[in-house]
Design a protein around this motif. Structure first.
Motif, PDB file in Angstrom:
ATOM      1  N   LEU A 568      49.094  39.663  48.920  1.00  9.90           N
ATOM      2  CA  LEU A 568      48.182  38.521  48.924  1.00  9.90           C
ATOM      3  C   LEU A 568      46.857  38.994  48.343  1.00  9.90           C
ATOM      4  O   LEU A 568      46.344  40.052  48.718  1.00  9.90           O
ATOM      5  CB  LEU A 568      47.983  37.989  50.339  1.00  9.90           C
ATOM      6  CG  LEU A 568      47.013  36.817  50.493  1.00  9.90           C
ATOM      7  CD1 LEU A 568      47.535  35.581  49.767  1.00  9.90           C
ATOM      8  CD2 LEU A 568      46.771  36.515  51.971  1.00  9.90           C
ATOM      9  N   ALA A 569      46.318  38.229  47.415  1.00 10.81           N
ATOM     10  CA  ALA A 569      45.037  38.563  46.795  1.00 10.81           C
ATOM     11  C   ALA A 569      44.090  37.388  46.958  1.00 10.81           C
ATOM     12  O   ALA A 569      44.406  36.260  46.545  1.00 10.81           O
ATOM     13  CB  ALA A 569      45.231  38.901  45.323  1.00 10.81           C
ATOM     14  N   ALA A 570      42.941  37.646  47.570  1.00  8.58           N
ATOM     15  CA  ALA A 570      41.903  36.620  47.722  1.00  8.58           C
ATOM     16  C   ALA A 570      40.796  36.937  46.730  1.00  8.58           C
ATOM     17  O   ALA A 570      40.248  38.049  46.739  1.00  8.58           O
ATOM     18  CB  ALA A 570      41.365  36.618  49.144  1.00  8.58           C
ATOM     19  N   ILE A 571      40.467  35.978  45.866  1.00  9.35           N
ATOM     20  CA  ILE A 571      39.511  36.252  44.792  1.00  9.35           C
ATOM     21  C   ILE A 571      38.270  35.374  44.911  1.00  9.35           C
ATOM     22  O   ILE A 571      38.332  34.229  45.360  1.00  9.35           O
ATOM     23  CB  ILE A 571      40.155  36.039  43.406  1.00  9.35           C
ATOM     24  CG1 ILE A 571      40.550  34.575  43.199  1.00  9.35           C
ATOM     25  CG2 ILE A 571      41.349  36.956  43.211  1.00  9.35           C
ATOM     26  CD1 ILE A 571      40.976  34.245  41.772  1.00  9.35           C
ATOM     27  N   ASP A 572      37.171  35.988  44.527  1.00  8.72           N
ATOM     28  CA  ASP A 572      35.933  35.250  44.274  1.00  8.72           C
ATOM     29  C   ASP A 572      35.807  35.257  42.759  1.00  8.72           C
ATOM     30  O   ASP A 572      35.344  36.237  42.178  1.00  8.72           O
ATOM     31  CB  ASP A 572      34.760  35.960  44.938  1.00  8.72           C
ATOM     32  CG  ASP A 572      33.442  35.257  44.656  1.00  8.72           C
ATOM     33  OD1 ASP A 572      33.473  34.089  44.230  1.00  8.72           O
ATOM     34  OD2 ASP A 572      32.390  35.901  44.834  1.00  8.72           O
ATOM     35  N   PRO A 573      36.265  34.215  42.073  1.00 11.04           N
ATOM     36  CA  PRO A 573      36.479  34.293  40.623  1.00 11.04           C
ATOM     37  C   PRO A 573      35.199  34.506  39.828  1.00 11.04           C
ATOM     38  O   PRO A 573      34.120  34.023  40.188  1.00 11.04           O
ATOM     39  CB  PRO A 573      37.125  32.950  40.285  1.00 11.04           C
ATOM     40  CG  PRO A 573      36.742  32.039  41.395  1.00 11.04           C
ATOM     41  CD  PRO A 573      36.611  32.892  42.610  1.00 11.04           C
ATOM     42  N   GLY A 574      35.370  35.257  38.735  1.00  9.38           N
ATOM     43  CA  GLY A 574      34.271  35.488  37.811  1.00  9.38           C
ATOM     44  C   GLY A 574      34.161  34.352  36.811  1.00  9.38           C
ATOM     45  O   GLY A 574      34.931  33.371  36.851  1.00  9.38           O
ATOM     46  N   PRO A 575      33.242  34.455  35.848  1.00  8.45           N
ATOM     47  CA  PRO A 575      33.006  33.358  34.900  1.00  8.45           C
ATOM     48  C   PRO A 575      34.190  33.082  33.982  1.00  8.45           C
ATOM     49  O   PRO A 575      34.361  31.955  33.526  1.00  8.45           O
ATOM     50  CB  PRO A 575      31.788  33.837  34.107  1.00  8.45           C
ATOM     51  CG  PRO A 575      31.789  35.328  34.262  1.00  8.45           C
ATOM     52  CD  PRO A 575      32.334  35.586  35.624  1.00  8.45           C
ATOM     53  N   ASP A 576      35.009  34.108  33.724  1.00  9.18           N
ATOM     54  CA  ASP A 576      36.148  33.923  32.821  1.00  9.18           C
ATOM     55  C   ASP A 576      37.476  33.995  33.560  1.00  9.18           C
ATOM     56  O   ASP A 576      38.517  34.222  32.942  1.00  9.18           O
ATOM     57  CB  ASP A 576      36.122  35.001  31.723  1.00  9.18           C
ATOM     58  CG  ASP A 576      34.830  34.950  30.919  1.00  9.18           C
ATOM     59  OD1 ASP A 576      34.368  33.834  30.629  1.00  9.18           O
ATOM     60  OD2 ASP A 576      34.292  36.037  30.596  1.00  9.18           O
ATOM     61  N   ALA A 577      37.444  33.820  34.888  1.00  6.71           N
ATOM     62  CA  ALA A 577      38.652  33.987  35.693  1.00  6.71           C
ATOM     63  C   ALA A 577      39.765  33.039  35.277  1.00  6.71           C
ATOM     64  O   ALA A 577      40.950  33.384  35.325  1.00  6.71           O
ATOM     65  CB  ALA A 577      38.327  33.786  37.173  1.00  6.71           C
ATOM     66  N   ALA A 578      39.398  31.835  34.854  1.00  7.79           N
ATOM     67  CA  ALA A 578      40.425  30.855  34.475  1.00  7.79           C
ATOM     68  C   ALA A 578      41.264  31.336  33.303  1.00  7.79           C
ATOM     69  O   ALA A 578      42.403  30.886  33.126  1.00  7.79           O
ATOM     70  CB  ALA A 578      39.775  29.518  34.139  1.00  7.79           C
ATOM     71  N   TYR A 579      40.701  32.260  32.513  1.00 12.75           N
ATOM     72  CA  TYR A 579      41.413  32.726  31.319  1.00 12.75           C
ATOM     73  C   TYR A 579      42.154  34.043  31.551  1.00 12.75           C
ATOM     74  O   TYR A 579      42.732  34.601  30.618  1.00 12.75           O
ATOM     75  CB  TYR A 579      40.412  32.891  30.164  1.00 12.75           C
ATOM     76  CG  TYR A 579      39.622  31.639  29.895  1.00 12.75           C
ATOM     77  CD1 TYR A 579      40.219  30.553  29.239  1.00 12.75           C
ATOM     78  CD2 TYR A 579      38.303  31.520  30.315  1.00 12.75           C
ATOM     79  CE1 TYR A 579      39.499  29.393  29.019  1.00 12.75           C
ATOM     80  CE2 TYR A 579      37.583  30.363  30.095  1.00 12.75           C
ATOM     81  CZ  TYR A 579      38.185  29.300  29.442  1.00 12.75           C
ATOM     82  OH  TYR A 579      37.479  28.134  29.221  1.00 12.75           O
ATOM     83  N   THR A 580      42.107  34.543  32.783  1.00  9.54           N
ATOM     84  CA  THR A 580      42.818  35.785  33.084  1.00  9.54           C
ATOM     85  C   THR A 580      44.235  35.534  33.581  1.00  9.54           C
ATOM     86  O   THR A 580      44.935  36.479  33.938  1.00  9.54           O
ATOM     87  CB  THR A 580      42.050  36.597  34.150  1.00  9.54           C
ATOM     88  OG1 THR A 580      41.981  35.832  35.356  1.00  9.54           O
ATOM     89  CG2 THR A 580      40.652  36.937  33.672  1.00  9.54           C
ATOM     90  N   TYR A 581      44.637  34.272  33.625  1.00  6.47           N
ATOM     91  CA  TYR A 581      45.991  33.929  34.054  1.00  6.47           C
ATOM     92  C   TYR A 581      46.696  33.159  32.938  1.00  6.47           C
ATOM     93  O   TYR A 581      46.097  32.286  32.298  1.00  6.47           O
ATOM     94  CB  TYR A 581      45.974  33.069  35.327  1.00  6.47           C
ATOM     95  CG  TYR A 581      45.398  33.770  36.537  1.00  6.47           C
ATOM     96  CD1 TYR A 581      46.193  34.568  37.337  1.00  6.47           C
ATOM     97  CD2 TYR A 581      44.052  33.625  36.863  1.00  6.47           C
ATOM     98  CE1 TYR A 581      45.662  35.219  38.450  1.00  6.47           C
ATOM     99  CE2 TYR A 581      43.509  34.274  37.960  1.00  6.47           C
ATOM    100  CZ  TYR A 581      44.320  35.071  38.752  1.00  6.47           C
ATOM    101  OH  TYR A 581      43.797  35.702  39.837  1.00  6.47           O
ATOM    102  N   ARG A 582      47.950  33.504  32.725  1.00  2.00           N
ATOM    103  CA  ARG A 582      48.815  32.727  31.840  1.00  2.00           C
ATOM    104  C   ARG A 582      50.015  32.283  32.646  1.00  2.00           C
ATOM    105  O   ARG A 582      50.577  33.069  33.419  1.00  2.00           O
ATOM    106  CB  ARG A 582      49.240  33.554  30.623  1.00  2.00           C
ATOM    107  CG  ARG A 582      48.070  33.844  29.687  1.00  2.00           C
ATOM    108  CD  ARG A 582      48.496  34.556  28.426  1.00  2.00           C
ATOM    109  NE  ARG A 582      47.341  34.847  27.579  1.00  2.00           N
ATOM    110  CZ  ARG A 582      47.404  35.557  26.465  1.00  2.00           C
ATOM    111  NH1 ARG A 582      48.572  36.052  26.063  1.00  2.00           N
ATOM    112  NH2 ARG A 582      46.323  35.786  25.746  1.00  2.00           N
ATOM    113  N   TYR A 583      50.407  31.045  32.442  1.00  2.00           N
ATOM    114  CA  TYR A 583      51.361  30.416  33.343  1.00  2.00           C
ATOM    115  C   TYR A 583      52.718  30.221  32.663  1.00  2.00           C
ATOM    116  O   TYR A 583      52.816  30.088  31.445  1.00  2.00           O
ATOM    117  CB  TYR A 583      50.816  29.078  33.838  1.00  2.00           C
ATOM    118  CG  TYR A 583      49.455  29.203  34.467  1.00  2.00           C
ATOM    119  CD1 TYR A 583      49.314  29.670  35.768  1.00  2.00           C
ATOM    120  CD2 TYR A 583      48.295  28.910  33.745  1.00  2.00           C
ATOM    121  CE1 TYR A 583      48.059  29.805  36.345  1.00  2.00           C
ATOM    122  CE2 TYR A 583      47.036  29.042  34.313  1.00  2.00           C
ATOM    123  CZ  TYR A 583      46.925  29.501  35.616  1.00  2.00           C
ATOM    124  OH  TYR A 583      45.684  29.640  36.170  1.00  2.00           O
TER     125      TYR A 583
END
Length: 842
Positions: A568-583
């Motif tokens: 389990l990973a709990a994140i406080d996302p950074g400014p570019d966090a949305a682009y660090t995941y590919r679905y």
């Protein structure tokens, strides 16, 4: 009478084997290598498994049940069980890891006064004085572990923080297995362990002994009802099995790769036995003529195979035991990198594993020899005396073999498509692919060799055409050698392309996942089952460091589910966090919006595959507030863990979990900031031993772990190629022995030794070229199955499929070079063979 005939055939077999020591020796070596690879992997896996079981049994002890929570169990739960509920068979436990002298130890914190019924070895001390647990942070450890004496000071590193303890005493296990299990174990008082790991009053778990009768069931129900939310009662065996299941797919894949070497060895055995039968057709015909039955001939051939198989198995067991010493380190390193901390101090020579491997070698030899034995015994006397009958029969059955190859290929596709999530059926389909290519090899050899006859005729003239025609003329023997070499090379191609595809996929994944400039990690936070954390209050301090533009954080933890563990990973996302995941599917913007609104999680592809999850489904997680369901907002590609990961916002995490601290912090720097200068400032600010790495350094460290993980795969590829090399040398040597009279006639008709060498070398080169041409497409098919079927069903990952052109050229060159080198010795021996003697032998 029957005994006399068997004695005659046995003497004939022994005489033949003795007259061809090199051929016999190579055959035995091929079998031995195949058995050695299988037994070494078995021993390595068995040793690792035994080490895990010993370690688990020492740590779990006599506990039948455990009280656990997602992260930690509050100390008040133990006091409630012990005092308010009057449960005496209860013991508090604190677990963790410490490093000393570059070696990782498991730290077990216990209450010496409550633990005797659970782990008697913990108080099995020379003086039998529990007072050794009283003092300035005393610990107890196995005598051979550190070479220290009672009273010595030990300097440990716990989650990167230096800690000092005192050696209060030494464990004295009463048997060898106990000494091995305690070799990396440090036992401390529970209070000392809590201080080492910064746990305050919390515990890792509470061990219980509950009877299995009706009274035990009543006690279980009473305990479960009294436990607070988020705290569960589980069987000890369930937790141990859940951890152990993590390596099942890894070990199964190693077994499958090791069996490949034995498959190649079976081609060698078949080839060798077939050659021995063909070369002695005249002798077998005479034996039939004087009254030896078909059954007698059949048993004679199997007797030879049994002799070679037994010798090969014995040699293979010895080689395997030696090889296992090296492979067990690679297996252990992979387990430590990916799953859990394990120390394997020695290879366990399990009699069951040794017996299985020996039986496997003998049975594989017998199965490979059955076709040749049947062929030798089924023909009539006048046919046996005709040397060319085998080739005529091969040409007659060639269409049937081709159609059989098509049928088997169709069956392979059906099995692979309909096998669902079954890894076993996936390997069955892969085996059918190999069988289909083996069946098509004779026809493919004919087609390619006939085309080569025209091509080689121009530069080499008559010798070139004869060399190509000779491959077709002896198709029954050459096709088997070509099949063995092509399968071994194809396996190397397939595994190489799979590893290369995996590496390219991971590299690409790291490129878009690692967006920050610097990463601050607590030592041990990325460690399997590690719990290293840094203080969450450091985040606002880091935000004030000059040069830092933004700070984001992550908190990782391991959760035990009914079907295994997950991260389990709990994140406080950074400014570019949305682009660090590919679905895997869906619009990224819509998925990210769903994730950041409400109680949602992102799940990694392995977790989604394992639990059958899709966007919109619910995932139930054990939290400190009890089981809670979370909406799956999306499924993302992830290659950090094959056990699977769920990601949630830290704001959601804090409402359901009491875990403190951070596993890591990501730092985004100003464009003109120096990463080295900022890193130095961060180390000075934090004032503890943390890991501060640049984007590039973290990427390189990740790739290093990847390369270590696949080191054992590379070793197995080399071993399979070695078996194939021995096989092709043996096959070509046997072929030249059989054709000695043919070569003698060519010499008698005026062919010089140099021309004869060219003829033989060209022919072996043609065989190697054919093997290479067949290995390339077969290797690509194997790679495709490994990437999209085996790997997916083993670990749940979707990989890119990349095929480097140089790998295919290397495969073709490898097959060609192996065949040419293998043909050098037979070509040279022709010069020393007396032409007149060879003609008289006919």
């Amino acid at each position: 009478m029957m005994g006399a005939r068997f004695a005659i055939t046995s003497r004939a077999s022994m005489r033949y084997l003795g007259r061809h020591p090199w051929l016999t020796g190579l055959s035995v070596l091929g079998i031995a290598l195949g058995v050695a690879v299988v037994v070494s992997i078995d021993l390595a896996n068995t040793s690792a498994q035994r080490a895990f079981e010993l370690s688990a049994s020492r740590v779990v002890g006599a506990a039948t049940h455990q009280v656990v929570a997602p992260e930690r169990v509050d100390g008040s739960v133990y006091r409630m069980l012990r005092i308010e509920m009057g449960i005496r068979a209860a013991a508090p436990v604190v677990e963790g890891y410490a490093v000393h002298g570059g070696r990782t130890y498991q730290v077990l914190g216990i209450d010496p006064f409550a633990d005797g019924a659970f782990r008697p070895y913990a108080t099995n001390l020379p003086v039998q004085d529990l007072g050794i647990f009283v003092g300035p942070d005393p610990v107890v450890l196995a005598a051979p572990a550190l070479g220290a004496e009672p009273g010595d000071t030990l300097h440990l590193s716990v989650a990167g923080s230096p800690q000092v303890v005192t050696l209060g005493g030494l464990l004295v296990p009463d048997d060898e297995s106990g000494r091995e299990a305690a070799g990396n174990l440090i036992v401390a008082d529970v209070g000392t362990a809590q201080r080492l790991f910064g746990m305050g009053d919390a515990l890792s778990r509470i061990d219980l002994v509950i009877e299995t009768d009706r009274a035990g069931a009543s006690a279980t129900a009473r305990i479960e009802a009294a436990l607070p939310e988020g705290v569960r009662l589980v069987r000890s065996s369930e937790r141990t099995e859940a951890v152990n299941q993590m390596t099942d797919a890894f070990e199964l894949n190693l077994h499958a790769l090791s069996l490949l070497a034995l498959v190649v060895a079976m081609f060698l055995i078949y080839n060798t036995i077939t050659f021995s039968v063909v070369q002695r057709r005249a002798l077998l015909g005479r034996l039939r003529a004087i009254g030896v039955t078909r059954r007698g001939i059949f048993l004679q051939v199997l007797f030879e195979a049994a002799l070679m198989g037994t010798a090969g198995a014995v040699v293979g067991l010895a080689l395997g035991a030696v090889l296992a010493q090296g492979l067990v380190r690679l297996v252990t390193q992979t387990i430590n990198d990916l799953y859990y901390v394990l120390e394997v101090r020695s290879v366990v020579l399990d009699p069951l594993v040794i017996g299985k491997a020996a039986l496997l070698g003998v049975v594989a030899t017998a199965l490979a020899a059955v076709p040749a034995a049947y062929e030798a015994s089924s023909s009539s006397v006048h046919v046996v005396l005709q040397r060319s009958e085998e080739e005529r029969r091969m040409r007659r059955v060639l269409p049937a073999l081709t159609w059989a190859a098509v049928a088997v290929a169709v069956a392979a596709v059906v099995v692979l498509l309909s096998s669902g999530a079954s890894l076993f059926l996936s390997y069955v389909g892969l085996s059918l692919v190999l069988l289909a290519f083996a069946l098509i090899t004779p026809a493919a050899t004919c087609w390619i060799a006939r085309g080569a006859r025209q091509m080689l005729g121009r530069p080499f003239g008559l010798v070139g055409r004869m060399a190509a025609q000779g491959v077709v003329h002896h198709l029954s023997r050459t096709s088997v050698a070509i099949a063995a070499l092509s399968i071994a090379v194809a396996a190397a191609v397939g595994v190489g392309v799979m590893v290369g595809s995996f590496r390219d996929t991971v590299t690409d994944w790291l490129d878009y996942t690692l967006q920050a400039d610097l990463y601050v990690q607590a030592p041990g936070s990325g460690f399997p089952l590690g719990r290293g954390v840094v203080d969450a209050n450091l985040v606002p301090l880091l935000e004030d460091v000059p040069g830092i533009r933004h700070v984001s954080s992550i908190r990782r933890m391991s959760l035990a589910l009914e079907d295994g563990t997950m991260r389990l990973a709990a994140i406080d996302p950074g400014p570019d966090a949305a682009y660090t995941y590919r679905y895997t599917r869906g619009e990224p913007e819509a998925i990210w919006d769903r994730f950041t609104i409400g109680r949602s999680v992102l799940v990694s592809e392995p977790l989604a595959y394992r639990k059958g999850l899709a966007p919109g489904d619910s995932l139930e997680l054990p939290t400190d507030r009890g089981p809670r369901s979370f909406l799956v907002a999306g499924v993302f590609f992830d290659y950090a863990s094959d056990q699977g990961t769920a990601v949630m916002l830290r704001s959601v995490f804090t409402r359901h979990f009491d875990a403190e601290g951070l596993s890591g912090v990501s730092l985004y720097l100003e464009p003109d900031a120096s990463p080295e200068s900022v890193a130095d400032q961060v180390r000075a600010l934090i004032g503890q031993d943390v890991i501060v790495r640049s984007n590039r350094a973290l990427r390189e460290a990740s790739i290093e772990v990847f390369d270590r993980t696949f080191a054992i795969t590379s070793v197995l590829r080399v071993l399979a190629l070695l078996v194939a090399g021995v096989g092709i040398v043996s096959a070509l040597m046997a072929l030249q022995i059989e054709r000695a009279t043919e070569f003698a006639i060519l010499r008698a008709e005026g062919m010089t030794p140099g021309v004869l060498r060219k003829y033989v070398t060209l022919q072996t080169g043609i065989m190697g070229a054919i093997a290479g041409m067949l290995a390339v497409p077969l290797g690509l098919v194997l790679a495709y199955v490994l990437v999209f079927v085996i790997n997916k069903r083993s670990f749940g990952w979707t990989l890119q499929f990349t095929v480097p052109a140089d790998a295919l050229l290397q495969a073709f060159g490898l097959a060609l070079a192996a065949a040419i080198v293998a043909g050098i010795y037979p070509a040279l021996t022709l010069e020393r063979k007396n032409t007149a003697d060879a003609l008289r032998e006919e």
